[in-house]
Design an enzyme around this catalytic site. Sequence first.
Site, PDB file in Angstrom:
ATOM      1  N   LYS A 141      -9.816  -5.649  -6.146  1.00 23.87           N
ATOM      2  CA  LYS A 141     -10.334  -5.120  -4.888  1.00 23.87           C
ATOM      3  C   LYS A 141     -11.600  -5.879  -4.507  1.00 23.87           C
ATOM      4  O   LYS A 141     -12.248  -6.504  -5.335  1.00 23.87           O
ATOM      5  CB  LYS A 141     -10.615  -3.625  -5.028  1.00 23.87           C
ATOM      6  CG  LYS A 141      -9.349  -2.790  -5.165  1.00 23.87           C
ATOM      7  CD  LYS A 141      -9.644  -1.312  -5.108  1.00 23.87           C
ATOM      8  CE  LYS A 141      -8.353  -0.501  -5.100  1.00 23.87           C
ATOM      9  NZ  LYS A 141      -7.545  -0.733  -3.886  1.00 23.87           N
ATOM     10  N   GLU A 194      -6.972  -7.704  -2.565  1.00 25.88           N
ATOM     11  CA  GLU A 194      -7.342  -6.783  -1.499  1.00 25.88           C
ATOM     12  C   GLU A 194      -8.805  -7.004  -1.126  1.00 25.88           C
ATOM     13  O   GLU A 194      -9.631  -7.294  -1.993  1.00 25.88           O
ATOM     14  CB  GLU A 194      -7.143  -5.335  -1.951  1.00 25.88           C
ATOM     15  CG  GLU A 194      -5.723  -4.981  -2.359  1.00 25.88           C
ATOM     16  CD  GLU A 194      -5.626  -3.565  -2.879  1.00 25.88           C
ATOM     17  OE1 GLU A 194      -5.357  -2.657  -2.072  1.00 25.88           O
ATOM     18  OE2 GLU A 194      -5.838  -3.357  -4.083  1.00 25.88           O
ATOM     19  N   ASP A 225       8.869   1.810  -5.089  1.00 24.29           N
ATOM     20  CA  ASP A 225       7.724   0.898  -5.115  1.00 24.29           C
ATOM     21  C   ASP A 225       7.749   0.163  -3.780  1.00 24.29           C
ATOM     22  O   ASP A 225       8.626  -0.667  -3.543  1.00 24.29           O
ATOM     23  CB  ASP A 225       7.848  -0.086  -6.284  1.00 24.29           C
ATOM     24  CG  ASP A 225       6.646  -1.014  -6.410  1.00 24.29           C
ATOM     25  OD1 ASP A 225       5.921  -1.185  -5.409  1.00 24.29           O
ATOM     26  OD2 ASP A 225       6.435  -1.586  -7.491  1.00 24.29           O
ATOM     27  N   HIS A 226       6.798   0.483  -2.896  1.00 19.70           N
ATOM     28  CA  HIS A 226       6.884  -0.032  -1.531  1.00 19.70           C
ATOM     29  C   HIS A 226       6.815  -1.558  -1.472  1.00 19.70           C
ATOM     30  O   HIS A 226       7.246  -2.156  -0.493  1.00 19.70           O
ATOM     31  CB  HIS A 226       5.798   0.589  -0.645  1.00 19.70           C
ATOM     32  CG  HIS A 226       4.410   0.186  -1.017  1.00 19.70           C
ATOM     33  ND1 HIS A 226       3.647   0.870  -1.936  1.00 19.70           N
ATOM     34  CD2 HIS A 226       3.632  -0.844  -0.592  1.00 19.70           C
ATOM     35  CE1 HIS A 226       2.476   0.291  -2.056  1.00 19.70           C
ATOM     36  NE2 HIS A 226       2.426  -0.751  -1.256  1.00 19.70           N
ATOM     37  N   LYS A 258       5.217   5.934  -7.018  1.00 21.17           N
ATOM     38  CA  LYS A 258       4.397   5.603  -8.181  1.00 21.17           C
ATOM     39  C   LYS A 258       3.011   6.255  -8.002  1.00 21.17           C
ATOM     40  O   LYS A 258       2.593   6.532  -6.869  1.00 21.17           O
ATOM     41  CB  LYS A 258       4.305   4.081  -8.361  1.00 21.17           C
ATOM     42  CG  LYS A 258       3.498   3.332  -7.286  1.00 21.17           C
ATOM     43  CD  LYS A 258       2.104   3.042  -7.756  1.00 21.17           C
ATOM     44  CE  LYS A 258       1.304   2.241  -6.776  1.00 21.17           C
ATOM     45  NZ  LYS A 258      -0.125   2.126  -7.086  1.00 21.17           N
ATOM     46  N   LYS A 298       9.303  -5.090   1.036  1.00 16.72           N
ATOM     47  CA  LYS A 298       8.835  -6.192   1.876  1.00 16.72           C
ATOM     48  C   LYS A 298       9.886  -7.297   1.925  1.00 16.72           C
ATOM     49  O   LYS A 298      10.510  -7.633   0.927  1.00 16.72           O
ATOM     50  CB  LYS A 298       7.504  -6.731   1.347  1.00 16.72           C
ATOM     51  CG  LYS A 298       6.384  -5.693   1.404  1.00 16.72           C
ATOM     52  CD  LYS A 298       5.073  -6.252   0.906  1.00 16.72           C
ATOM     53  CE  LYS A 298       3.990  -5.180   0.934  1.00 16.72           C
ATOM     54  NZ  LYS A 298       3.684  -4.729   2.293  1.00 16.72           N
ATOM     55  N   HIS A 334       3.569  -3.058  -9.461  1.00 15.88           N
ATOM     56  CA  HIS A 334       3.724  -4.077  -8.425  1.00 15.88           C
ATOM     57  C   HIS A 334       3.832  -5.485  -9.004  1.00 15.88           C
ATOM     58  O   HIS A 334       4.782  -6.224  -8.715  1.00 15.88           O
ATOM     59  CB  HIS A 334       2.541  -4.037  -7.451  1.00 15.88           C
ATOM     60  CG  HIS A 334       2.431  -2.761  -6.680  1.00 15.88           C
ATOM     61  ND1 HIS A 334       3.509  -1.982  -6.370  1.00 15.88           N
ATOM     62  CD2 HIS A 334       1.353  -2.135  -6.142  1.00 15.88           C
ATOM     63  CE1 HIS A 334       3.100  -0.935  -5.676  1.00 15.88           C
ATOM     64  NE2 HIS A 334       1.804  -0.995  -5.532  1.00 15.88           N
ATOM     65  N   ASP A 352      -2.824   0.901 -11.885  1.00 16.79           N
ATOM     66  CA  ASP A 352      -2.510   1.065 -10.472  1.00 16.79           C
ATOM     67  C   ASP A 352      -1.650  -0.075  -9.923  1.00 16.79           C
ATOM     68  O   ASP A 352      -0.818   0.151  -9.040  1.00 16.79           O
ATOM     69  CB  ASP A 352      -3.804   1.164  -9.662  1.00 16.79           C
ATOM     70  CG  ASP A 352      -3.564   1.539  -8.211  1.00 16.79           C
ATOM     71  OD1 ASP A 352      -2.831   2.515  -7.976  1.00 16.79           O
ATOM     72  OD2 ASP A 352      -4.111   0.868  -7.327  1.00 16.79           O
TER      73      ASP A 352
END
Length: 518
Positions: A367, A245, A206-207, A177, A211, A269, A264
Amino acid sequence: MQTDVTVERTVQTPCGELAVERPARVADPATLVIFGGTGDLAKRKLLPALYNLNADRLLPEGFAVVGLGLDPLTTETYRERVSRALEQFGTVTTERVRCEWLESRLTYLPAQFDDPAAYDRLREALAATASARAGRPSNYLFYLATPPALFGPIVDRLSAAGLLTQREGWRRVVIEKPFGHDLESARALNHRLAGLLDETQLYRIDHYLGKETVQNIMAFRFANGIFEPIWNRRYIDHVQITVAETVGVEQRGGYYERAGALRDMVQNHLFQLLALTAMEPPISFAPDAVRDERVKVLNAIHPLAATDIAHDTVRAQYGTAENGSGRAYRQEPEIARDSRTETFVALKLLVDNWRWADVPFYLRTGKRLASRATEIMVQFKRAPFVLFRDTPVECLHPNQLVLRIQPDEGIALGFEAKVPGPRVRLGTVRMDFDYADYFGAAPRTGYETLLYDAMTGDSTLFHRADIVEAGWTAVEPIRRQWAATTDGLTSYASGSWGPPAADALLARDGREWRRPGR
């Protein structure tokens, strides 16, 4: 010595039945081609993930890696770089013999990705790795660890070089992505790739879906008889999904200024976490059966009208900390001093189907927040108070189920219990399950499962074209309205949990955000 053989054995299940236990099969003999083989993604994630897969005995002897990059390196120099990367970014203490196993299978090609001659050299390198497989099929996995603008051109040239034709083995392409920057560009990218690849050859990664806790959402819901019957509007008050984050934009200012938190994080996600939480039980765990249910959730997100966007969305930028320390977003490198790009988003969404009618889903991401945390919190409806009205109990707290995705993967359930003593007093207690403590699992990069699945042809955890477009369709009205107005952008202090407007979003409904870590 590592082999391509898996051994089955018969075991007795907890139900008293005999069953065949099948260990995970070794991946197909294949060559992994990494475009961007010298980049951060390769050295921080992909190569350590390959080390871990080899340590788990899931890579075959007939495995090889070809790295392509702009740096003018030799294969030997590249192997030395990889060795250092494994030591620096590996999730476990590396063993020299396992490093050597992987390094011996590495080849490096300096390449300009728009140069047709580079693909001729790649074809020759792949032919050399294929000849070492002693007649086995030539399987190629092309991983595009590159800027998104290169996805189309690279696949064009791979196709022109004949490297995507599936004659004697499979050919698969992995892209990271973002998949487009809006609905129109996502559709254009899907159309372009569909002209060169079959959908079964394309793996949009999509990492987050790699998980363990994300994968466990389906197992938790569908393998436990106590939760699925109450996983609906009758028992659930609302759902919160948080991706927080502590870092700022760091060295990604140029990219982030064009993207922002909505593009983003939200449409990929957070929406995938929403889809796995809200999806109906699939008819099986076959890839398309699971993805069919995920896309149904995204298609059921209630479209936000202009008044809804003004009322049910929050966007903000981080400023300095309350004590004045640190840099505000507009002071970061490559960021415009009058930037309108959001670093924080909070949304209230509704899923228009029978299971979730009128149950709000609150999503937030940002963030420079107070702590790093990704979690899904399911809050159940309060029990009736009538039984306790003549006791010292002043209120009943709702039960909360928290699925922690990072940094400490686990599941916690809070419920009320009587405090010991002669009076009727209640206290909230927690049943807390932690993956690391219970299973003793070694730390992972999050890419092991995804790389393994791509090599074994399991696309369950990857995005299909319609899933990508459904996510963009849901955020497109928000993106357009935010782009058309300068109103509504607020700020928040670095190290806080976001702007007051995000708290007000829930307070209007008589609710409040859960603070991760509590």
